[in-house]
Write a protein that holds these residues in place. Structure first.
Motif, mmCIF file in Angstrom:
data_model
loop_
_atom_site.group_PDB
_atom_site.id
_atom_site.type_symbol
_atom_site.label_atom_id
_atom_site.label_comp_id
_atom_site.label_asym_id
_atom_site.label_seq_id
_atom_site.Cartn_x
_atom_site.Cartn_y
_atom_site.Cartn_z
ATOM 1 N N GLU A 40 5.215 -19.022 -31.379
ATOM 2 C CA GLU A 40 6.157 -18.046 -30.835
ATOM 3 C C GLU A 40 6.651 -17.100 -31.935
ATOM 4 O OE1 GLU A 40 10.619 -18.243 -29.067
ATOM 5 O OE2 GLU A 40 9.188 -19.679 -28.240
ATOM 6 N N ASP A 41 6.969 -17.656 -33.104
ATOM 7 C CA ASP A 41 7.416 -16.812 -34.224
ATOM 8 C C ASP A 41 6.310 -15.864 -34.683
ATOM 9 O OD1 ASP A 41 9.911 -17.955 -34.227
ATOM 10 O OD2 ASP A 41 9.533 -19.262 -35.952
ATOM 11 N N ILE A 42 5.083 -16.359 -34.747
ATOM 12 C CA ILE A 42 3.965 -15.514 -35.168
ATOM 13 C C ILE A 42 3.741 -14.395 -34.156
ATOM 14 C CG2 ILE A 42 1.453 -15.464 -35.505
ATOM 15 C CD1 ILE A 42 1.741 -18.269 -36.782
ATOM 16 N N ASN A 43 3.802 -14.703 -32.877
ATOM 17 C CA ASN A 43 3.643 -13.668 -31.853
ATOM 18 C C ASN A 43 4.754 -12.629 -31.926
ATOM 19 O OD1 ASN A 43 1.246 -14.640 -30.817
ATOM 20 N ND2 ASN A 43 2.268 -15.988 -29.369
ATOM 21 N N THR A 44 5.980 -13.073 -32.242
ATOM 22 C CA THR A 44 7.084 -12.138 -32.418
ATOM 23 C C THR A 44 6.795 -11.195 -33.578
ATOM 24 O OG1 THR A 44 8.672 -13.745 -31.566
ATOM 25 C CG2 THR A 44 9.561 -11.956 -32.909
ATOM 26 N N ALA A 45 6.275 -11.740 -34.672
ATOM 27 C CA ALA A 45 5.960 -10.910 -35.841
ATOM 28 C C ALA A 45 4.798 -9.965 -35.555
ATOM 29 C CB ALA A 45 5.628 -11.807 -37.029
ATOM 30 N N LEU A 46 3.827 -10.423 -34.798
ATOM 31 C CA LEU A 46 2.664 -9.584 -34.508
ATOM 32 C C LEU A 46 2.966 -8.495 -33.484
ATOM 33 C CD1 LEU A 46 -0.215 -12.221 -34.431
ATOM 34 C CD2 LEU A 46 0.297 -10.544 -36.216
ATOM 35 N N ALA A 47 4.040 -8.654 -32.733
ATOM 36 C CA ALA A 47 4.406 -7.634 -31.749
ATOM 37 C C ALA A 47 4.697 -6.301 -32.423
ATOM 38 C CB ALA A 47 5.612 -8.094 -30.936
ATOM 39 N N ASN A 48 5.291 -6.352 -33.598
ATOM 40 C CA ASN A 48 5.557 -5.134 -34.374
ATOM 41 C C ASN A 48 5.481 -5.503 -35.858
ATOM 42 O OD1 ASN A 48 6.277 -2.697 -35.391
ATOM 43 N ND2 ASN A 48 8.237 -2.560 -34.319
ATOM 44 N N PRO A 49 4.264 -5.570 -36.420
ATOM 45 C CA PRO A 49 4.089 -6.056 -37.789
ATOM 46 C C PRO A 49 4.806 -5.231 -38.856
ATOM 47 C CG PRO A 49 1.961 -5.733 -36.701
ATOM 48 C CD PRO A 49 3.003 -5.226 -35.789
ATOM 49 N N THR A 50 5.130 -3.984 -38.559
ATOM 50 C CA THR A 50 5.795 -3.155 -39.563
ATOM 51 C C THR A 50 7.291 -3.416 -39.641
ATOM 52 O OG1 THR A 50 6.069 -1.356 -37.976
ATOM 53 C CG2 THR A 50 4.085 -1.316 -39.351
ATOM 54 N N LYS A 51 7.842 -4.107 -38.640
ATOM 55 C CA LYS A 51 9.284 -4.376 -38.622
ATOM 56 C C LYS A 51 9.557 -5.831 -38.263
ATOM 57 C CE LYS A 51 10.712 0.281 -37.513
ATOM 58 N NZ LYS A 51 11.533 1.135 -36.665
ATOM 59 N N VAL A 52 9.101 -6.741 -39.116
ATOM 60 C CA VAL A 52 9.352 -8.161 -38.894
ATOM 61 C C VAL A 52 10.716 -8.494 -39.487
ATOM 62 C CG1 VAL A 52 8.554 -10.501 -39.389
ATOM 63 C CG2 VAL A 52 6.898 -8.688 -39.003
ATOM 64 N N PRO A 53 11.628 -9.036 -38.673
ATOM 65 C CA PRO A 53 12.944 -9.401 -39.199
ATOM 66 C C PRO A 53 12.823 -10.457 -40.300
ATOM 67 C CG PRO A 53 12.930 -9.480 -36.800
ATOM 68 C CD PRO A 53 11.521 -9.289 -37.240
ATOM 69 N N PRO A 54 13.643 -10.384 -41.339
ATOM 70 C CA PRO A 54 13.579 -11.371 -42.433
ATOM 71 C C PRO A 54 13.724 -12.806 -41.942
ATOM 72 C CG PRO A 54 14.991 -9.550 -43.054
ATOM 73 C CD PRO A 54 14.628 -9.341 -41.607
ATOM 74 N N LYS A 55 14.540 -13.007 -40.915
ATOM 75 C CA LYS A 55 14.744 -14.355 -40.383
ATOM 76 C C LYS A 55 13.440 -14.915 -39.810
ATOM 77 C CE LYS A 55 17.560 -17.000 -37.165
ATOM 78 N NZ LYS A 55 18.641 -16.972 -36.183
ATOM 79 N N VAL A 56 12.691 -14.084 -39.095
ATOM 80 C CA VAL A 56 11.416 -14.516 -38.509
ATOM 81 C C VAL A 56 10.396 -14.782 -39.610
ATOM 82 C CG1 VAL A 56 9.496 -13.828 -37.018
ATOM 83 C CG2 VAL A 56 11.840 -13.351 -36.322
ATOM 84 N N ALA A 57 10.337 -13.892 -40.614
ATOM 85 C CA ALA A 57 9.398 -14.079 -41.721
ATOM 86 C C ALA A 57 9.701 -15.370 -42.480
ATOM 87 C CB ALA A 57 9.446 -12.885 -42.664
ATOM 88 N N ALA A 58 10.978 -15.627 -42.751
ATOM 89 C CA ALA A 58 11.369 -16.846 -43.452
ATOM 90 C C ALA A 58 11.069 -18.081 -42.618
ATOM 91 C CB ALA A 58 12.845 -16.791 -43.811
ATOM 92 N N SER A 59 11.271 -17.972 -41.308
ATOM 93 C CA SER A 59 10.991 -19.092 -40.413
ATOM 94 C C SER A 59 9.503 -19.437 -40.418
ATOM 95 C CB SER A 59 11.458 -18.754 -38.997
ATOM 96 O OG SER A 59 11.132 -19.780 -38.104
ATOM 97 N N ILE A 60 8.665 -18.414 -40.341
ATOM 98 C CA ILE A 60 7.217 -18.640 -40.352
ATOM 99 C C ILE A 60 6.800 -19.262 -41.676
ATOM 100 C CG2 ILE A 60 4.963 -17.493 -40.372
ATOM 101 C CD1 ILE A 60 6.191 -15.429 -38.411
ATOM 102 N N LEU A 61 7.264 -18.702 -42.770
ATOM 103 C CA LEU A 61 6.900 -19.210 -44.084
ATOM 104 C C LEU A 61 7.350 -20.655 -44.266
ATOM 105 C CD1 LEU A 61 5.545 -18.507 -46.726
ATOM 106 C CD2 LEU A 61 7.708 -17.610 -47.539
ATOM 107 N N GLY A 62 8.562 -20.965 -43.837
ATOM 108 C CA GLY A 62 9.068 -22.336 -43.953
ATOM 109 C C GLY A 62 8.277 -23.327 -43.131
ATOM 110 N N LYS A 63 7.909 -22.934 -41.918
ATOM 111 C CA LYS A 63 7.138 -23.837 -41.060
ATOM 112 C C LYS A 63 5.726 -24.062 -41.605
ATOM 113 C CE LYS A 63 9.598 -22.950 -36.776
ATOM 114 N NZ LYS A 63 10.505 -21.845 -37.004
ATOM 115 N N VAL A 64 5.123 -23.000 -42.132
ATOM 116 C CA VAL A 64 3.777 -23.147 -42.709
ATOM 117 C C VAL A 64 3.831 -24.041 -43.940
ATOM 118 C CG1 VAL A 64 1.909 -21.898 -43.866
ATOM 119 C CG2 VAL A 64 2.860 -21.022 -41.742
#
Length: 89
Positions: A40-64
């Motif tokens: 779900e977080d990855i799909n949120t980031a891919l919806a608009n890759p140029t404007k990924v919120p820092p919270k979503v990016a940090a969440s994805i990185l932490g989960k990976v």
């Protein structure tokens, strides 16, 4: 001892520190609910890759990174993701 900390039924699969540990097959797996949240977080980031919120990016990185503890590809994906995020910002 606190009764709510112990399961009365003996089982070979336990959820411990966010991972399922199967003592019969000697495997450690990442629970499905965590994988679905990551998707779900990855799909949120891919919806608009140029404007990924820092919270979503940090969440994805932490989960990976957390999944990388049990997956052989984890450190590579985690590093590649961190480099991609740094380049994008």
């Amino acid at each position: 001892m606190a009764a709510d900390k112990w399961d009365m039924a003996a089982t070979s699969i336990v959820l411990f520190l966010g991972y399922y540990i199967n003592s019969r097959t000697m495997t450690v797996t990442w629970p499905l609910y965590k994988r679905l949240i990551l998707i779900e977080d990855i799909n949120t980031a891919l919806a608009n890759p140029t404007k990924v919120p820092p919270k979503v990016a940090a969440s994805i990185l932490g989960k990976v990174r957390a999944a990388g503890n049990i997956a052989p590809w984890g450190p590579y994906v985690s590093y590649s993701l961190a480099v991609a995020i740094k380049r994008a910002s």
